[in-house]
Design a protein around this motif. Structure first.
Motif, PDB file in Angstrom:
ATOM      1  N   ILE A 151      20.564   9.984  39.193  1.00 23.34           N
ATOM      2  CA  ILE A 151      20.020   9.790  40.546  1.00 23.34           C
ATOM      3  C   ILE A 151      20.527   8.482  41.146  1.00 23.34           C
ATOM      4  CG2 ILE A 151      17.886   9.438  41.860  1.00 23.34           C
ATOM      5  CD1 ILE A 151      16.500  11.288  39.835  1.00 23.34           C
ATOM      6  N   ASP A 152      20.556   7.432  40.316  1.00 22.96           N
ATOM      7  CA  ASP A 152      21.020   6.130  40.802  1.00 22.96           C
ATOM      8  C   ASP A 152      22.477   6.176  41.238  1.00 22.96           C
ATOM      9  OD1 ASP A 152      20.626   3.089  40.990  1.00 22.96           O
ATOM     10  OD2 ASP A 152      22.331   3.225  39.627  1.00 22.96           O
ATOM     11  N   SER A 153      23.329   6.874  40.470  1.00 24.06           N
ATOM     12  CA  SER A 153      24.752   6.948  40.823  1.00 24.06           C
ATOM     13  C   SER A 153      24.983   7.773  42.077  1.00 24.06           C
ATOM     14  CB  SER A 153      25.557   7.539  39.652  1.00 24.06           C
ATOM     15  OG  SER A 153      25.173   8.879  39.418  1.00 24.06           O
ATOM     16  N   ARG A 154      24.105   8.761  42.320  1.00 23.46           N
ATOM     17  CA  ARG A 154      24.236   9.575  43.523  1.00 23.46           C
ATOM     18  C   ARG A 154      23.782   8.813  44.763  1.00 23.46           C
ATOM     19  NH1 ARG A 154      27.837  13.560  43.007  1.00 23.46           N
ATOM     20  NH2 ARG A 154      27.530  14.710  41.072  1.00 23.46           N
ATOM     21  N   LEU A 155      22.777   8.001  44.606  1.00 24.63           N
ATOM     22  CA  LEU A 155      22.231   7.278  45.743  1.00 24.63           C
ATOM     23  C   LEU A 155      23.003   5.992  46.039  1.00 24.63           C
ATOM     24  CD1 LEU A 155      18.386   7.631  45.091  1.00 24.63           C
ATOM     25  CD2 LEU A 155      19.811   8.971  46.650  1.00 24.63           C
ATOM     26  N   ARG A 156      23.654   5.442  45.016  1.00 20.01           N
ATOM     27  CA  ARG A 156      24.318   4.152  45.178  1.00 20.01           C
ATOM     28  C   ARG A 156      25.830   4.300  45.038  1.00 20.01           C
ATOM     29  NH1 ARG A 156      23.066  -1.154  45.171  1.00 20.01           N
ATOM     30  NH2 ARG A 156      24.571  -2.625  44.323  1.00 20.01           N
ATOM     31  N   ARG A 157      26.550   4.054  46.115  1.00 21.41           N
ATOM     32  CA  ARG A 157      28.013   4.084  46.133  1.00 21.41           C
ATOM     33  C   ARG A 157      28.497   2.680  46.484  1.00 21.41           C
ATOM     34  NH1 ARG A 157      32.051   8.224  47.490  1.00 21.41           N
ATOM     35  NH2 ARG A 157      33.750   7.320  48.710  1.00 21.41           N
ATOM     36  N   MET A 158      29.541   2.210  45.782  1.00 20.64           N
ATOM     37  CA  MET A 158      30.012   0.846  45.992  1.00 20.64           C
ATOM     38  C   MET A 158      30.532   0.679  47.412  1.00 20.64           C
ATOM     39  SD  MET A 158      31.863  -0.123  42.387  1.00 20.64           S
ATOM     40  CE  MET A 158      31.878  -1.863  42.822  1.00 20.64           C
ATOM     41  N   ARG A 159      30.110  -0.423  48.045  1.00 20.99           N
ATOM     42  CA  ARG A 159      30.479  -0.704  49.435  1.00 20.99           C
ATOM     43  C   ARG A 159      30.970  -2.151  49.530  1.00 20.99           C
ATOM     44  NH1 ARG A 159      27.334   2.542  53.135  1.00 20.99           N
ATOM     45  NH2 ARG A 159      26.965   0.726  54.472  1.00 20.99           N
ATOM     46  N   PHE A 160      32.201  -2.327  50.029  1.00 21.84           N
ATOM     47  CA  PHE A 160      32.788  -3.653  50.148  1.00 21.84           C
ATOM     48  C   PHE A 160      33.264  -3.890  51.584  1.00 21.84           C
ATOM     49  CE2 PHE A 160      33.402  -2.779  45.616  1.00 21.84           C
ATOM     50  CZ  PHE A 160      32.912  -3.955  45.061  1.00 21.84           C
ATOM     51  N   ALA A 161      33.026  -5.101  52.055  1.00 19.11           N
ATOM     52  CA  ALA A 161      33.577  -5.534  53.337  1.00 19.11           C
ATOM     53  C   ALA A 161      34.913  -6.225  53.083  1.00 19.11           C
ATOM     54  CB  ALA A 161      32.606  -6.479  54.038  1.00 19.11           C
ATOM     55  N   VAL A 162      35.926  -5.937  53.902  1.00 21.12           N
ATOM     56  CA  VAL A 162      37.281  -6.433  53.694  1.00 21.12           C
ATOM     57  C   VAL A 162      37.654  -7.387  54.825  1.00 21.12           C
ATOM     58  CG1 VAL A 162      39.698  -5.813  53.374  1.00 21.12           C
ATOM     59  CG2 VAL A 162      37.889  -4.272  52.561  1.00 21.12           C
ATOM     60  N   VAL A 163      38.059  -8.583  54.459  1.00 16.17           N
ATOM     61  CA  VAL A 163      38.541  -9.557  55.437  1.00 16.17           C
ATOM     62  C   VAL A 163      39.979  -9.191  55.802  1.00 16.17           C
ATOM     63  CG1 VAL A 163      39.089 -11.987  55.827  1.00 16.17           C
ATOM     64  CG2 VAL A 163      37.027 -11.360  54.551  1.00 16.17           C
ATOM     65  N   PRO A 164      40.281  -8.961  57.092  1.00 12.49           N
ATOM     66  CA  PRO A 164      41.577  -8.373  57.498  1.00 12.49           C
ATOM     67  C   PRO A 164      42.722  -9.383  57.560  1.00 12.49           C
ATOM     68  CG  PRO A 164      40.226  -8.734  59.434  1.00 12.49           C
ATOM     69  CD  PRO A 164      39.378  -9.154  58.250  1.00 12.49           C
ATOM     70  N   PHE A 165      42.993 -10.072  56.458  1.00 10.79           N
ATOM     71  CA  PHE A 165      44.104 -11.024  56.412  1.00 10.79           C
ATOM     72  C   PHE A 165      44.800 -10.904  55.064  1.00 10.79           C
ATOM     73  CE2 PHE A 165      41.165 -12.908  59.452  1.00 10.79           C
ATOM     74  CZ  PHE A 165      42.000 -13.231  60.505  1.00 10.79           C
ATOM     75  N   GLY A 166      46.084 -11.219  55.048  1.00  9.28           N
ATOM     76  CA  GLY A 166      46.839 -11.222  53.804  1.00  9.28           C
ATOM     77  C   GLY A 166      46.983  -9.836  53.206  1.00  9.28           C
ATOM     78  N   LYS A 167      46.890  -9.773  51.877  1.00  5.36           N
ATOM     79  CA  LYS A 167      47.115  -8.524  51.149  1.00  5.36           C
ATOM     80  C   LYS A 167      45.845  -7.697  50.949  1.00  5.36           C
ATOM     81  CE  LYS A 167      50.975 -10.559  48.575  1.00  5.36           C
ATOM     82  NZ  LYS A 167      51.499 -10.930  47.235  1.00  5.36           N
ATOM     83  N   ALA A 168      44.697  -8.202  51.392  1.00  2.00           N
ATOM     84  CA  ALA A 168      43.439  -7.509  51.155  1.00  2.00           C
ATOM     85  C   ALA A 168      43.408  -6.096  51.744  1.00  2.00           C
ATOM     86  CB  ALA A 168      42.272  -8.344  51.682  1.00  2.00           C
ATOM     87  N   PRO A 179      40.170   5.475  46.779  1.00  3.05           N
ATOM     88  CA  PRO A 179      39.072   6.397  47.101  1.00  3.05           C
ATOM     89  C   PRO A 179      37.913   6.238  46.127  1.00  3.05           C
ATOM     90  CG  PRO A 179      40.901   7.571  46.062  1.00  3.05           C
ATOM     91  CD  PRO A 179      41.385   6.180  46.332  1.00  3.05           C
ATOM     92  N   GLY A 180      36.742   6.706  46.541  1.00  4.27           N
ATOM     93  CA  GLY A 180      35.549   6.589  45.727  1.00  4.27           C
ATOM     94  C   GLY A 180      34.743   5.347  46.012  1.00  4.27           C
ATOM     95  N   VAL A 181      35.254   4.492  46.918  1.00  2.00           N
ATOM     96  CA  VAL A 181      34.577   3.257  47.318  1.00  2.00           C
ATOM     97  C   VAL A 181      34.561   3.209  48.840  1.00  2.00           C
ATOM     98  CG1 VAL A 181      34.637   0.734  47.227  1.00  2.00           C
ATOM     99  CG2 VAL A 181      35.365   2.062  45.242  1.00  2.00           C
ATOM    100  N   ASP A 182      33.460   2.748  49.402  1.00  3.03           N
ATOM    101  CA  ASP A 182      33.369   2.583  50.854  1.00  3.03           C
ATOM    102  C   ASP A 182      33.905   1.206  51.234  1.00  3.03           C
ATOM    103  OD1 ASP A 182      32.235   5.081  51.170  1.00  3.03           O
ATOM    104  OD2 ASP A 182      30.183   4.334  51.009  1.00  3.03           O
ATOM    105  N   TRP A 183      35.036   1.196  51.958  1.00  9.31           N
ATOM    106  CA  TRP A 183      35.643  -0.051  52.425  1.00  9.31           C
ATOM    107  C   TRP A 183      35.358  -0.221  53.915  1.00  9.31           C
ATOM    108  CZ3 TRP A 183      37.422  -2.671  48.344  1.00  9.31           C
ATOM    109  CH2 TRP A 183      37.908  -1.971  47.241  1.00  9.31           C
ATOM    110  N   PHE A 184      34.889  -1.393  54.308  1.00  7.28           N
ATOM    111  CA  PHE A 184      34.612  -1.682  55.715  1.00  7.28           C
ATOM    112  C   PHE A 184      35.487  -2.867  56.140  1.00  7.28           C
ATOM    113  CE2 PHE A 184      30.783   0.154  53.903  1.00  7.28           C
ATOM    114  CZ  PHE A 184      30.474   1.151  54.824  1.00  7.28           C
ATOM    115  N   THR A 185      36.500  -2.582  56.956  1.00  2.00           N
ATOM    116  CA  THR A 185      37.366  -3.655  57.441  1.00  2.00           C
ATOM    117  C   THR A 185      36.644  -4.405  58.558  1.00  2.00           C
ATOM    118  OG1 THR A 185      39.344  -2.374  56.901  1.00  2.00           O
ATOM    119  CG2 THR A 185      39.606  -4.215  58.425  1.00  2.00           C
TER     120      THR A 185
END
Length: 404
Positions: A109-126, A133-139
């Motif tokens: 249940i925890d793995s279904r409800l919780r998906r990794m989410r990262f904010a990405v700083v839009p500079f350089g190689k990031a 895929p499989g991770v929520d990236w927010f630029t």
């Protein structure tokens, strides 16, 4: 207040009945005490293992509940047997079933409800590295987290020239306990690989494995090899007999390979090819005419690797580590693959992180990817990563997948 007067005879009868009632069932015998304490330790270690394994790349926590609980409960029963301690089998069995069912449900249940989410700083190689895929990236469009409901961390290329307002934003994130990850580190966490083209000079020197665990690992290798060899002798004898009856030639194949600290050693394997065939070349995918009938079976279930337990006892190899390459291939890769020889900073293994993540690789491009997995293993050299490799190796051996 209600006062109850009990006569001496009635009082004595009441006390006798209390002595016959196991109203605290888990402390009524020494065996139940052993079961209670043992299952408590086994359960705690199992949950610790699941939590630690779930932090490693490509893991889903609920898939490792059963293997972790089985391993530690079997270890519990082994310890109780070694020290000849009485224990309640009913209590251990009930604890095992409850741990498996409840923990699997919780982590699923925890793995279904919780998906990794990262904010990405839009500079350089990031931005280029944060595409897995499989991770929520927010630029991010500005130096803030407005509109993002939940975040596991902020990813930035810390070697890029960031504007002052973005530097202040990263400092604020750290102050408010929001993790800030360097882009290459985030890529390693998600993929389980250390990219060769991002190996800076200072990081290359930091890939030295932990010396304390290296000593512990050597003792674990010896103990496990000494326990497994007597248990596997019947299987090894049957395998040797099948090889002898199937085709002429020696049962055991010997080959010089590059080992620990670039020292050559002789590796032992059950022969899976016709006698006279060279093992230094690449094994062809699909139907390889050099492989015998028995060889296909023992390769599929990795039985050809069993004699390498002798190499483990001799100190040439470890149970887990980068796979040793033949001398010819090692010399070839050294010329074409950057940093190839650095993989020999640890003992080669019967199985390893690259084997369970990628499988067989022979061409230069495949070897580069394999080396990236090897570098991740060296950089994150630990008991928990070894345990994950063991669990995935058992899965591969049972399924017979990935063999050549």
């Amino acid at each position: 207040m209600l006062v109850v007067v009990i006569g001496p005879a009635l009082y004595q009868a009441y006390m006798n009945q209390l002595e016959n009632v196991n109203y605290v069932w888990w402390v009524t015998s020494e065996g139940q005490w052993h079961a209670l304490l043992g299952t408590g330790v086994a359960y705690t270690l199992s949950i610790t293992a699941v939590n630690r394994l779930s932090r490693l790349p490509g893991t889903r926590s609920y898939l490792y509940v059963v293997p972790a609980i089985v391993i530690f409960y079997l270890a519990l029963m082994l310890m109780l047997g070694v020290f000849n301690l009485e224990y309640s089998r009913h209590q251990v069995g009930l604890s095992f079933l409850l741990a498996v069912s409840l923990c699997t449900a919780y982590y699923y249940i925890d793995s279904r409800l919780r998906r990794m989410r990262f904010a990405v700083v839009p500079f350089g190689k990031a931005p280029g590295l944060c595409t897995r895929p499989g991770v929520d990236w927010f630029t991010l469009t500005g130096p803030d987290l407005i509109g993002i409901r939940r975040i596991d961390g902020v990813v930035a290329d810390l070697r890029a020239e960031l504007p002052s307002e973005w530097q202040s934003f990263l400092a604020d994130c750290t102050i408010h306990r929001i993790p800030v990850y360097h882009a290459t580190h985030a890529h390693e966490m998600i993929t389980g690989r250390v990219l060769l083209d991002h190996l800076y000079a200072n990081e290359y020197g930091s890939l030295i494995p932990r010396e304390d665990y290296e000593v512990i690992k050597r003792w674990i290798d010896l103990a496990v090899a000494l326990v497994l060899l007597p248990l596997l002798v019947p299987i090894m004898l049957l395998t040797a007999l099948a090889i002898r009856l199937d085709s002429p030639g020696p049962v055991v194949f010997r080959q010089p390979r590059m080992g620990f600290h670039c020292r050559p050693f002789t590796v032992y394997k059950f022969r899976s090819m016709y006698d006279g065939m060279k093992g230094a070349g690449f094994t062809q995918e699909g139907s390889d005419p050099r492989i015998t009938r028995v060889g296909r079976i023992i390769r599929k279930f990795r039985l050809d690797e069993l004699p390498q337990l002798i190499n483990v006892l001799k100190g040439d190899m470890s149970l887990i580590g980068p796979r040793p390459e033949s001398m010819n291939l090692a010399d070839w890769y050294r010329k074409d693959v950057p940093f190839f020889h650095y993989r020999h900073v640890v003992r080669p293994g019967i199985t390893g992180w690259a084997q369970v993540e990628q499988g067989y690789a022979a061409e230069v491009e495949g070897m580069i990817r394999k080396l990236e997995y090897d570098f991740f293993y060296i950089k994150h050299f630990s008991f928990w990563l070894d345990l994950l490799v063991v669990i995935r190796t058992i899965k591969i051996v049972i399924s017979g997948s990935g063999s050549r």
